[in-house]
Design an enzyme around this catalytic site. Structure first.
Site, PDB file in Angstrom:
ATOM      1  N   HIS A  91      66.900  30.542  20.674  1.00 43.36           N
ATOM      2  CA  HIS A  91      66.277  29.213  20.740  1.00 43.36           C
ATOM      3  C   HIS A  91      65.653  28.766  19.428  1.00 43.36           C
ATOM      4  O   HIS A  91      65.321  27.597  19.261  1.00 43.36           O
ATOM      5  CB  HIS A  91      65.201  29.199  21.840  1.00 43.36           C
ATOM      6  N   ASP A 149      62.303  23.920  13.039  1.00 46.06           N
ATOM      7  CA  ASP A 149      62.284  23.915  14.496  1.00 46.06           C
ATOM      8  C   ASP A 149      63.700  24.180  14.986  1.00 46.06           C
ATOM      9  O   ASP A 149      64.639  23.568  14.468  1.00 46.06           O
ATOM     10  CB  ASP A 149      61.819  22.525  14.993  1.00 46.06           C
TER      11      ASP A 149
HETATM   12  C1  GDG Z   1      61.349  26.509  21.440  1.00 47.02           C
HETATM   13  C2  GDG Z   1      61.861  26.196  20.022  1.00 47.02           C
HETATM   14  C3  GDG Z   1      63.522  24.613  20.999  1.00 47.02           C
HETATM   15  C4  GDG Z   1      54.392  20.551  25.117  1.00 47.02           C
HETATM   16  N1  GDG Z   1      53.100  20.282  25.381  1.00 47.02           N
HETATM   17  C5  GDG Z   1      53.054  19.956  26.690  1.00 47.02           C
HETATM   18  C6  GDG Z   1      54.354  20.022  27.215  1.00 47.02           C
HETATM   19  N2  GDG Z   1      55.144  20.389  26.230  1.00 47.02           N
HETATM   20  C7  GDG Z   1      56.605  20.578  26.398  1.00 47.02           C
HETATM   21  C8  GDG Z   1      57.405  19.534  25.679  1.00 47.02           C
HETATM   22  C9  GDG Z   1      58.733  20.258  25.536  1.00 47.02           C
HETATM   23  C10 GDG Z   1      58.307  21.721  25.371  1.00 47.02           C
HETATM   24  O1  GDG Z   1      56.988  21.822  25.881  1.00 47.02           O
HETATM   25  C11 GDG Z   1      58.290  22.127  23.917  1.00 47.02           C
HETATM   26  O2  GDG Z   1      59.606  22.284  23.482  1.00 47.02           O
HETATM   27  P1  GDG Z   1      59.988  22.140  21.952  1.00 47.02           P
HETATM   28  O3  GDG Z   1      61.460  22.183  21.853  1.00 47.02           O
HETATM   29  O4  GDG Z   1      59.418  20.869  21.432  1.00 47.02           O
HETATM   30  O5  GDG Z   1      59.293  23.342  21.185  1.00 47.02           O
HETATM   31  P2  GDG Z   1      58.998  24.942  21.445  1.00 47.02           P
HETATM   32  O6  GDG Z   1      57.977  25.139  22.488  1.00 47.02           O
HETATM   33  O7  GDG Z   1      58.630  25.478  20.110  1.00 47.02           O
HETATM   34  O8  GDG Z   1      60.397  25.568  21.961  1.00 47.02           O
HETATM   35  C12 GDG Z   1      62.391  24.779  19.969  1.00 47.02           C
HETATM   36  C13 GDG Z   1      63.063  25.083  22.376  1.00 47.02           C
HETATM   37  O9  GDG Z   1      62.528  26.414  22.321  1.00 47.02           O
HETATM   38  C14 GDG Z   1      64.230  25.078  23.371  1.00 47.02           C
HETATM   39  O10 GDG Z   1      65.310  25.833  22.922  1.00 47.02           O
HETATM   40  O11 GDG Z   1      63.854  23.236  21.062  1.00 47.02           O
HETATM   41  O12 GDG Z   1      62.893  24.496  18.674  1.00 47.02           O
HETATM   42  O13 GDG Z   1      60.819  26.376  19.061  1.00 47.02           O
HETATM   43  O14 GDG Z   1      59.508  20.174  26.674  1.00 47.02           O
HETATM   44  O15 GDG Z   1      57.449  18.351  26.416  1.00 47.02           O
HETATM   45  N3  GDG Z   1      54.664  19.727  28.488  1.00 47.02           N
HETATM   46  C15 GDG Z   1      53.647  19.366  29.305  1.00 47.02           C
HETATM   47  N4  GDG Z   1      52.367  19.301  28.869  1.00 47.02           N
HETATM   48  C16 GDG Z   1      52.014  19.572  27.583  1.00 47.02           C
HETATM   49  O16 GDG Z   1      50.844  19.484  27.207  1.00 47.02           O
HETATM   50  N5  GDG Z   1      53.934  19.058  30.571  1.00 47.02           N
END
Ligand code: GDG
Length: 477
Positions: free
Chosen positions: A162, A375
């Site tokens: 990921h 990222d």
């Molecule tokens: C890893 C990789 C890759 C965040 N704060 C809240 C909340 N979130 C949700 C977001 C999103 C998820 O969490 C975060 O996903 P991201 O992709 O932005 O980042 P990582 O956590 O670092 O994820 C990344 C991912 O894995 C998938 O392969 O894209 O690059 O680092 O869905 O919306 N959701 C809620 N409350 C929050 O306060 N409900």
């Protein structure tokens, strides 16, 4: 014990342990994207999911939960400290994100990583039916594919990474670089977010292990004169787009978006950042650009507000404690310098919110700032786009996020270039509605078409053919 045809192995189980109204511990589905992505596949296949329940020293027997068989792996407090907080989040995470923070290499962390990976592999081996498919997830478990193949040569094994895979010059710092590559190469298919990640991996394999790498696969010797063909390529992950469209349509969520605007004093433009509080996300760079725009007089707090949601993350890892202090110092300074009685420069929220509130925030935001320094993908960028069924709003997107490969109609930035980022933010603030619409429609086409169901289907389809082909080679030998 039940044996499944499809087994997912991930650091975390898709559930959280919570205490119910009667004071009894119970399980609640955790909101993550991976869970949503795999739920239909798991249901169809009567799948099993192997993972850690999220709290140390919990010993629970495998159990059935909403159509999936869950197999808990127990981690002691020491395992959590060494394998998870240490090796996973203080060595691999910073190294694989281009050493934005300094990776620490500790032999006791590595020893624990090997030991815990073995425990996951054993649990997966026990949960898999003869000839089953096992799908291993992410950087905490890079040794599992090889361990599993040794224990169960009959299985078809996939792995999805990921986070980014770094360029060889950085990767080669890892004291256990060969073992990690060999661990991954136990899989039939290794999935990455970007084409560049798969390329970096292939180069590391050539340099360290001298195996031949082609677009069609990496030739890996089995040790008995035969070889396997391991496919390493990009499968960009996505979101459950339709569920964001649905949330964004709900009248109560739209009303909430209007309420957020008015609570913020009805500024002309709202800028939004939503990230786990992590040094890879470029939150400090974003604050710097925004505060300089205020300082330059290009914008004022009555005119433009920045809402920054920084959800709490990895709070026991020192680098994260420091980052939080730095961010909160900057936010305090900017607000101290520019706030008025009625308006705030940065509305900073170190909190996690329900998904409904997130979507309301997406709808309230005129400009979404995704300024990651590195990222794997960045799902927030895709969620913002999916929610904007009104074809309004501007996505400012770092070229260092995997999402930039697909979302080419966003306003692209290099977050290290503060002047460039300031220009991009101004452009986004001033962008005419027609151009917003043109860009947003193009972005939405991508995100609605390539959703997470398509991602898991295409990975599993590739895994099915690669695994079957490798099995045929073995049967012939
Ligand atoms: C890893 C990789 C890759 C965040 N704060 C809240 C909340 N979130 C949700 C977001 C999103 C998820 O969490 C975060 O996903 P991201 O992709 O932005 O980042 P990582 O956590 O670092 O994820 C990344 C991912 O894995 C998938 O392969 O894209 O690059 O680092 O869905 O919306 N959701 C809620 N409350 C929050 O306060 N409900």
């Amino acid at each position: 014990m039940t044996q499944a045809e499809l087994v997912v192995v991930a650091n975390r189980l898709p559930v959280d342990r919570v205490i119910d109204a009667d004071g009894e511990p119970t399980w609640r589905r955790s909101p993550g994207g991976l869970v949503t992505a795999l739920e239909p596949v798991m249901r169809r296949a009567d799948g099993a999911w192997v993972g850690w329940p999220g709290q140390s020293d919990i010993e629970v027997e495998p159990f059935e939960f909403e159509g999936t068989y869950l197999v808990p792996v127990t981690l002691s407090a020491e395992d959590v400290e060494l394998y998870y907080e240490g090796m996973s989040n203080d060595t691999i995470w910073p190294l694989y994100h281009d050493v934005i923070a300094e990776p620490r290499y500790r032999r006791v962390w590595w020893d624990s990583y090997v030991k815990v990976n073995r425990r996951f592999a054993e649990a997966a081996a026990a949960a898999a039916a003869p000839g089953a498919t096992v799908w291993v997830q992410d950087y905490q478990l890079q040794l599992v594919p090889k361990m599993l193949r040794e224990a169960r040569p009959d299985l078809i094994i996939g792995y999805f990474h990921h986070i980014p895979f770094p360029a060889y010059g950085l990767y080669s710092q890892l004291p256990w670089r060969r073992q990690m590559l060999e661990g991954l190469l136990g899989a039939d298919v290794i999935g990455f977010q970007r084409v560049a990640d798969a390329g970096n991996f292939a180069r590391a394999v050539r340099r360290q292990l001298r195996y031949g790498t082609k677009a069609t696969g990496i030739t890996v010797p089995n040790g008995d004169g035969t070889t396997r063909n391991v496919l390493a390529r990009a499968f960009p992950i996505s979101i459950d787009s339709a569920s964001y469209v649905e949330l964004a349509r709900r009248p109560e969520i739209r009303a909430r978006a209007a309420e957020i605007r008015s609570d913020l004093g009805n500024p002309r433009k709202i800028l939004l950042g939503v990230d786990r509080l992590d040094y890879t996300k470029g939150i400090r760079h974003r604050l710097k650009a925004y505060s300089e725009l205020l300082e330059d007089g290009a914008i004022s707090v009555e005119d433009v507000t920045l809402v920054q949601v920084a959800s709490p993350s990895r709070e026991r890892v020192e680098a994260y404690v420091q980052l939080r202090d730095e961010i909160e110092l900057s936010v305090g300074r900017v607000n101290g310098d520019f706030d008025t009685m009625g308006h705030t420069a940065v509305r900073y929220l170190h909190q996690a919110f329900p998904r409904e509130e997130m979507v309301a925030l997406f709808l309230a935001a005129d400009v979404m700032l995704v300024t990651a320094l590195r990222d794997g993908m960045n799902l927030v960028a895709k969620e913002y786009v999916a929610a904007r069924a009104d074809n309004r709003g501007v996505l400012v997107l770092s070229e260092f996020a995997g999402a930039a490969d697909e979302l080419s109609s966003a306003v692209r930035i290099n977050p290290h270039d503060i002047d460039g980022m300031k220009e991009a933010i101004m452009r986004a603030i001033e962008m005419p509605a027609a151009e917003q619409g043109r860009r947003m429609r193009a972005l939405r086409r991508k995100v609605l078409e390539n959703d997470v169901a398509r991602w898991s289907e295409s990975f599993l389809a590739a895994l099915g053919s690669a695994g079957t082909a490798n099995r045929a080679i073995r049967a012939d030998a």
